[in-house]
Design a protein around this motif. Structure first.
Motif, mmCIF file in Angstrom:
data_model
loop_
_atom_site.group_PDB
_atom_site.id
_atom_site.type_symbol
_atom_site.label_atom_id
_atom_site.label_comp_id
_atom_site.label_asym_id
_atom_site.label_seq_id
_atom_site.Cartn_x
_atom_site.Cartn_y
_atom_site.Cartn_z
ATOM 1 N N GLN A 160 0.811 -1.215 0.000
ATOM 2 C CA GLN A 160 0.000 0.000 0.000
ATOM 3 C C GLN A 160 0.853 1.279 0.000
ATOM 4 O O GLN A 160 0.406 2.320 -0.446
ATOM 5 C CB GLN A 160 -0.922 0.034 1.225
ATOM 6 N N TYR A 161 2.068 1.197 0.540
ATOM 7 C CA TYR A 161 2.886 2.386 0.777
ATOM 8 C C TYR A 161 3.934 2.630 -0.313
ATOM 9 O O TYR A 161 4.182 3.761 -0.701
ATOM 10 C CB TYR A 161 3.575 2.250 2.133
ATOM 11 N N ASP A 162 4.554 1.541 -0.786
ATOM 12 C CA ASP A 162 5.691 1.684 -1.701
ATOM 13 C C ASP A 162 5.322 2.463 -2.959
ATOM 14 O O ASP A 162 4.321 2.171 -3.606
ATOM 15 C CB ASP A 162 6.240 0.314 -2.098
ATOM 16 N N GLY A 163 6.147 3.431 -3.279
ATOM 17 C CA GLY A 163 5.975 4.197 -4.500
ATOM 18 C C GLY A 163 4.974 5.322 -4.423
ATOM 19 O O GLY A 163 4.789 6.053 -5.393
ATOM 20 N N VAL A 164 4.317 5.498 -3.283
ATOM 21 C CA VAL A 164 3.280 6.516 -3.171
ATOM 22 C C VAL A 164 3.862 7.888 -2.855
ATOM 23 O O VAL A 164 3.443 8.898 -3.400
ATOM 24 C CB VAL A 164 2.234 6.130 -2.102
ATOM 25 N N PHE A 165 4.852 7.923 -1.963
ATOM 26 C CA PHE A 165 5.335 9.203 -1.441
ATOM 27 C C PHE A 165 6.687 9.605 -2.014
ATOM 28 O O PHE A 165 7.638 8.853 -1.950
ATOM 29 C CB PHE A 165 5.427 9.146 0.090
ATOM 30 N N HIS A 166 6.737 10.808 -2.548
ATOM 31 C CA HIS A 166 7.978 11.381 -3.078
ATOM 32 C C HIS A 166 8.514 12.463 -2.146
ATOM 33 O O HIS A 166 9.539 13.064 -2.415
ATOM 34 C CB HIS A 166 7.743 11.946 -4.479
ATOM 35 N N VAL A 167 7.789 12.708 -1.078
ATOM 36 C CA VAL A 167 8.201 13.670 -0.051
ATOM 37 C C VAL A 167 7.987 13.019 1.305
ATOM 38 O O VAL A 167 7.349 11.969 1.403
ATOM 39 C CB VAL A 167 7.385 14.988 -0.131
ATOM 40 N N LEU A 168 8.514 13.632 2.345
ATOM 41 C CA LEU A 168 8.320 13.081 3.685
ATOM 42 C C LEU A 168 6.838 13.050 4.039
ATOM 43 O O LEU A 168 6.076 13.938 3.680
ATOM 44 C CB LEU A 168 9.077 13.922 4.716
ATOM 45 N N SER A 169 6.466 12.013 4.754
ATOM 46 C CA SER A 169 5.096 11.875 5.236
ATOM 47 C C SER A 169 5.154 11.709 6.751
ATOM 48 O O SER A 169 6.243 11.514 7.310
ATOM 49 C CB SER A 169 4.435 10.653 4.591
ATOM 50 N N PRO A 170 4.027 11.752 7.453
ATOM 51 C CA PRO A 170 4.057 11.520 8.897
ATOM 52 C C PRO A 170 4.695 10.171 9.255
ATOM 53 O O PRO A 170 5.377 10.043 10.262
ATOM 54 C CB PRO A 170 2.581 11.555 9.292
ATOM 55 N N LEU A 171 4.497 9.185 8.379
ATOM 56 C CA LEU A 171 5.055 7.863 8.653
ATOM 57 C C LEU A 171 6.573 7.842 8.501
ATOM 58 O O LEU A 171 7.226 6.937 9.013
ATOM 59 C CB LEU A 171 4.398 6.822 7.744
ATOM 60 N N SER A 172 7.133 8.835 7.819
ATOM 61 C CA SER A 172 8.589 8.913 7.681
ATOM 62 C C SER A 172 9.284 9.088 9.025
ATOM 63 O O SER A 172 10.473 8.814 9.147
ATOM 64 C CB SER A 172 8.985 10.091 6.777
ATOM 65 N N PHE A 173 8.537 9.543 10.039
ATOM 66 C CA PHE A 173 9.155 9.761 11.338
ATOM 67 C C PHE A 173 9.483 8.456 12.055
ATOM 68 O O PHE A 173 10.277 8.447 12.989
ATOM 69 C CB PHE A 173 8.274 10.658 12.217
ATOM 70 N N PHE A 174 8.870 7.353 11.619
ATOM 71 C CA PHE A 174 9.273 6.062 12.198
ATOM 72 C C PHE A 174 9.517 4.993 11.137
ATOM 73 O O PHE A 174 10.007 3.923 11.443
ATOM 74 C CB PHE A 174 8.247 5.567 13.227
ATOM 75 N N MET A 175 9.191 5.286 9.910
ATOM 76 C CA MET A 175 9.484 4.379 8.815
ATOM 77 C C MET A 175 10.697 4.922 8.078
ATOM 78 O O MET A 175 10.857 6.118 7.980
ATOM 79 C CB MET A 175 8.321 4.306 7.830
#
Length: 200
Positions: A160-175
């Motif tokens: 569901q996540y891979d390839g979706v975000f090209h910028v930091l997201s809230p999940l980037s803080f622990f992923m």
């Protein structure tokens, strides 16, 4: 607290939605609203992490029973999402640490925000990537470094996540470091964001 619960409920709905262009756009809108507001906090990120664990039963299993790796092993991960447009710092740091004798576990994926991801580079060089958490420990023991696909630990979430975000997201803080369910003694995580205290 109600706003955090609503954000977690929205994430739950997004994770369970059929993957489509619209669902990916919904992901991005949800992320953007949280990143540009002042709502990011440890309690909120904790709720979001719990939603991810609840969504992916394989990840939940690995979190409960982490993969064993050699003593002194370090997990190295990064989530720069090309903020500074430089190079893959976490892969370079991993290779440097391993060459100095530190056992390293390095999660890899294909390119999301850069010209190439760590997995792309390793594949081109013919360097094996572990797709099974059970092989990570032996790889680190044998080679001093084990490159492992993030999806090996969280296949449903990665889908569901891979390839979706090209910028930091809230999940980037622990992923991505959180999904590397490895019983390492320490980790090094680089995040290209001013609020690194939230990561800590």
């Amino acid at each position: 607290m109600a706003a955090s619960a609503a954000a977690a409920a929205e994430l739950r709905s997004i994770l369970r939605a059929q993957t489509s262009k619209e669902s990916q756009n919904r992901w991005r809108r949800w992320s953007s609203e949280l990143m540009h507001g002042t709502r990011l906090s440890v309690p909120l990120l904790t709720l979001l992490w719990q939603e991810v664990i609840n969504f992916d039963p394989i990840l939940a299993e690995h979190i409960t029973s982490p993969t064993a790796v050699p003593d002194r092993a370090v997990i190295v991960a990064g989530s720069g999402k090309e903020t500074f447009k430089t190079f893959n710092v976490s892969t370079a740091a991993s290779l440097l640490a391993a060459s100095a004798g530190v056992p390293v576990v390095k999660g890899v994926s294909q390119s999301v925000s850069a010209v190439s991801g760590a997995a792309d580079v390793l594949k081109t060089l013919g360097i094996p990537i572990e797709d099974d958490p059970a092989t990570v420990g032996p790889a680190v023991e044998r080679d001093g470094i084990g490159f492992v696909s993030y999806a090996a630990f969280c296949p449903a979430y990665a889908g569901q996540y891979d390839g979706v975000f090209h910028v930091l997201s809230p999940l980037s803080f622990f992923m991505p470091v959180a999904v590397l369910a490895v019983a390492a003694s320490r980790f090094l995580y680089g995040l290209a964001h001013r609020n690194v205290a939230l990561v800590c």
